[in-house]
Design an enzyme around this catalytic site. Structure first.
Site, PDB file in Angstrom:
ATOM      1  N   ASP A 116       0.828  -1.210   0.000  1.00 44.72           N
ATOM      2  CA  ASP A 116       0.000   0.000   0.000  1.00 44.72           C
ATOM      3  C   ASP A 116       0.861   1.258   0.000  1.00 44.72           C
ATOM      4  OD1 ASP A 116       0.487  -1.227   2.648  1.00 44.72           O
ATOM      5  OD2 ASP A 116      -0.338   0.632   3.425  1.00 44.72           O
TER       6      ASP A 116
ATOM      7  N   ASP B 164       5.087   8.099   1.309  1.00 50.42           N
ATOM      8  CA  ASP B 164       5.001   7.765   2.739  1.00 50.42           C
ATOM      9  C   ASP B 164       6.365   7.762   3.424  1.00 50.42           C
ATOM     10  OD1 ASP B 164       2.319   7.700   3.040  1.00 50.42           O
ATOM     11  OD2 ASP B 164       2.247   5.702   3.913  1.00 50.42           O
TER      12      ASP B 164
HETATM   13  P1  AMP Z   1       0.762   3.936   6.859  1.00 53.33           P
HETATM   14  O1  AMP Z   1       1.532   3.139   7.844  1.00 53.33           O
HETATM   15  O2  AMP Z   1       0.785   5.409   7.121  1.00 53.33           O
HETATM   16  O3  AMP Z   1       1.141   3.613   5.450  1.00 53.33           O
HETATM   17  O4  AMP Z   1      -0.771   3.519   7.053  1.00 53.33           O
HETATM   18  C1  AMP Z   1      -1.244   2.215   6.924  1.00 53.33           C
HETATM   19  C2  AMP Z   1      -2.746   2.203   7.065  1.00 53.33           C
HETATM   20  O5  AMP Z   1      -3.135   2.619   8.375  1.00 53.33           O
HETATM   21  C3  AMP Z   1      -3.490   3.121   6.121  1.00 53.33           C
HETATM   22  O6  AMP Z   1      -4.707   2.502   5.772  1.00 53.33           O
HETATM   23  C4  AMP Z   1      -3.738   4.349   6.948  1.00 53.33           C
HETATM   24  O7  AMP Z   1      -4.830   5.100   6.488  1.00 53.33           O
HETATM   25  C5  AMP Z   1      -4.015   3.732   8.311  1.00 53.33           C
HETATM   26  N1  AMP Z   1      -3.705   4.654   9.403  1.00 53.33           N
HETATM   27  C6  AMP Z   1      -2.485   5.024   9.845  1.00 53.33           C
HETATM   28  N2  AMP Z   1      -2.592   5.866  10.890  1.00 53.33           N
HETATM   29  C7  AMP Z   1      -3.902   6.064  11.119  1.00 53.33           C
HETATM   30  C8  AMP Z   1      -4.664   6.828  12.062  1.00 53.33           C
HETATM   31  N3  AMP Z   1      -4.062   7.571  12.996  1.00 53.33           N
HETATM   32  N4  AMP Z   1      -5.996   6.767  11.987  1.00 53.33           N
HETATM   33  C9  AMP Z   1      -6.615   6.019  11.061  1.00 53.33           C
HETATM   34  N5  AMP Z   1      -5.965   5.269  10.157  1.00 53.33           N
HETATM   35  C10 AMP Z   1      -4.626   5.288  10.179  1.00 53.33           C
HETATM   36 MG    MG Z   2       0.744   4.361   3.716  1.00 46.82          MG
END
Ligand code: AMP
Ligand code: MG
Length: 497
Positions: free
Chosen positions: A248, A258
């Protein structure tokens, strides 16, 4: 106040109904603009003078024509498939066409809960959002495709992590937010027709030349693979470690996306891994090419029904494309390595020996734990016969002497008759071997000061130092220096969610 007039053209919302949920950003209490990227705003043709940027980039007052949506996606996280991710704290607010004719997403990150938030709060904190600014701008200045920050707004609200942190919202600009995981979502939950619709959208947006090609879905896989091969080779050559190459977090456009637990190599070590949650080193520096290939295989799986009706045949065709990734990557890698070594004769007959020459150089850096960035940079001095800075990086000299001898012979072999060859080589090398990268200790210190003390001084100074990484401005010398002794041994990065 009237809303800014932004010429949005929201193709994702218009053409891909069923691929997202409409959702409004949460209102925030006391928005305060921490960062605004005027240069980027200009390339996006945004005319924002006189508007309340804090209100706009907090999502409190979206400009007319904005159409906020949370995109659906799935993904393999550390190898485990999660069928339900999606924008849990991000919203695409719209798309614009920039001055280069390129379509760009404008998205908020940290703008509150969405239908995809699961147990998350939808929020983000000041430190991680300012990190997105620093790394995105650094990558851009280094010539590496990456999403960029348009703005960061402090929300005036707390976010609750291991400790209470000041909240913030990032406005992120991307070629698109299509990910490998977007395809995985519709392959898992949707119809073949939806995967085709998504692929057609991605082709039209990112690989339009394929629109009339034979078997364009196979061509699409090949094109994404080529973009990733080029991207990862570029990362490797600046010592970038993404840290969380989940499917993702791999963009179909070929942009780096990211900037959570990312880091830059200091002492050269192929096994380097800094992320606190990457216990098995899945996303270690040297693993990045093979992880990219693994991720592309996951994309390929989603495309099989489009590639050929006969599944066996589809697998055969897709596998061949995935297998080609290694050659594509090696091609980009050695291309960069030759440039970094100052070699412009790129003939095939020299390929094998050049790969050895570059590999031996890296072995030498590894054996003596030499700073990766400075070693390359100072090699440019050595091209002009000035070896002092280079030698100062190495504890023992014997290996270095032997290697320099080989390198000089190789250079001489392509220099015949050019009296200016040495100077020209050094100049070329300084255009490809940066002097300044975002040093981890500087990034950490700048973010801590901004987050804990509300002081943006170190952040702004660091950002300024990253703007022209190939120029040696003596005033910026402290930013070129490696971390103080011991820092890297203890250094850990965190996901910043
Ligand atoms: P990431 O690690 O930023 O790539 O996020 C991985 C997944 O977790 C994605 O679907 C994000 O939208 C979700 N996500 C990360 N942090 C949050 C948060 N604080 N609240 C809701 N969803 C989150
Ligand atoms: Mg992400």
């Amino acid at each position: 106040m009237p809303s800014a007039n932004i010429p949005f053209d929201n193709s994702y919302a218009r053409d891909l109904q069923g691929f997202y949920e409409s959702c409004q950003p949460a209102k925030v209490q006391a928005p305060q603009l921490l960062f605004f990227n005027r240069g980027l705003a200009e390339t996006l043709r945004l005319e924002l003078d006189g508007f309340d940027l804090a209100a706009m980039f907090s999502g409190n007052e979206l400009p007319a024509g904005a159409q906020p949506i949370a995109q659906a996606y799935a993904g393999h996280q550390f190898g485990q498939f999660n069928p339900q991710l999606g924008d849990g704290r991000a919203l695409l607010i719209g798309e614009v066409i920039d001055i280069y004719g390129q379509r760009r997403d404008i998205a908020l990150k940290g703008s509150g809960r969405t239908p995809f938030s699961r147990r998350g709060d939808g929020k983000a904190a000041v430190g991680p959002m300012l990190r997105e600014v620093l790394i995105g701008e650094a990558m851009h200045a280094l010539g590496i495709p990456a999403t960029r920050a348009l703005a960061v707004v402090a929300t005036g609200e707390p976010v609750y992590r291991e400790r209470v942190l000041p909240g913030a919202i990032l406005t992120r600009v991307a070629a698109s937010h299509l990910r490998v995981g977007t395809f995985q979502y519709f392959a898992a939950h949707g119809t073949v027709g939806q995967v085709r619709q998504l692929a057609d959208y991605a082709i039209a947006r990112h690989y339009p030349a394929l629109q009339d090609a034979d078997n364009r879905y196979l061509g699409f896989l090949r094109a994404v693979s080529e973009k990733q091969a080029a991207l990862i080779a570029h990362w490797m050559h600046v010592g970038f470690i993404h840290g969380v190459m989940n499917t993702d977090n791999m963009a179909i456009s070929g942009e780096t996306i990211d900037f959570g637990p990312c880091a830059f190599l200091e002492a050269y070590d192929p096994r380097a891994v800094f992320s606190s949650i990457d216990e098995l080193g899945r996303y270690a520096y040297s693993e990045q090419p093979s992880i990219a290939q693994w991720n592309l295989s996951r994309l390929a799986e989603t495309l099989l029904p489009l590639i050929d009706e006969d599944e066996t045949r589809a697998i055969e065709l897709a596998t061949a494309v995935i297998d080609e990734f290694s050659d594509r990557y090696r091609h980009h890698w050695i291309g960069h390595a030759r440039a970094k070594l100052g070699l412009h004769d790129t003939s095939r007959t020299r390929l094998h020996s050049d790969v050895l020459l570059a590999g031996n150089w890296l072995d030498l850096l590894h054996a003596q734990q030499v700073d990766y960035t400075l070693a390359w940079r100072y090699l440019a001095d050595a091209a002009e016969g000035n070896e002092a800075r280079l030698r100062s990086l190495f504890a023992g000299q014997p290996g270095l002497d032997g290697w320099l001898k080989h390198w000089r012979e190789r250079c001489a072999a392509e220099d015949s008759g050019n009296a200016n060859a040495a100077r020209e080589r050094a100049e070329r090398m300084r255009k490809t071997n940066p002097w300044i990268i975002p040093r981890n200790h500087r990034v950490e210190a700048a973010l801590a000061t901004a987050s804990d003390k509300g002081d943006l001084g170190p952040f702004e100074a660091l950002l300024n130092s990253l703007r022209k990484p190939f120029e040696e401005d003596p005033a910026l010398a402290p930013y070129a220096e490696p971390a103080p002794a011991g820092f890297m041994a203890e250094f850990k990065t965190f996901c910043g969610t």
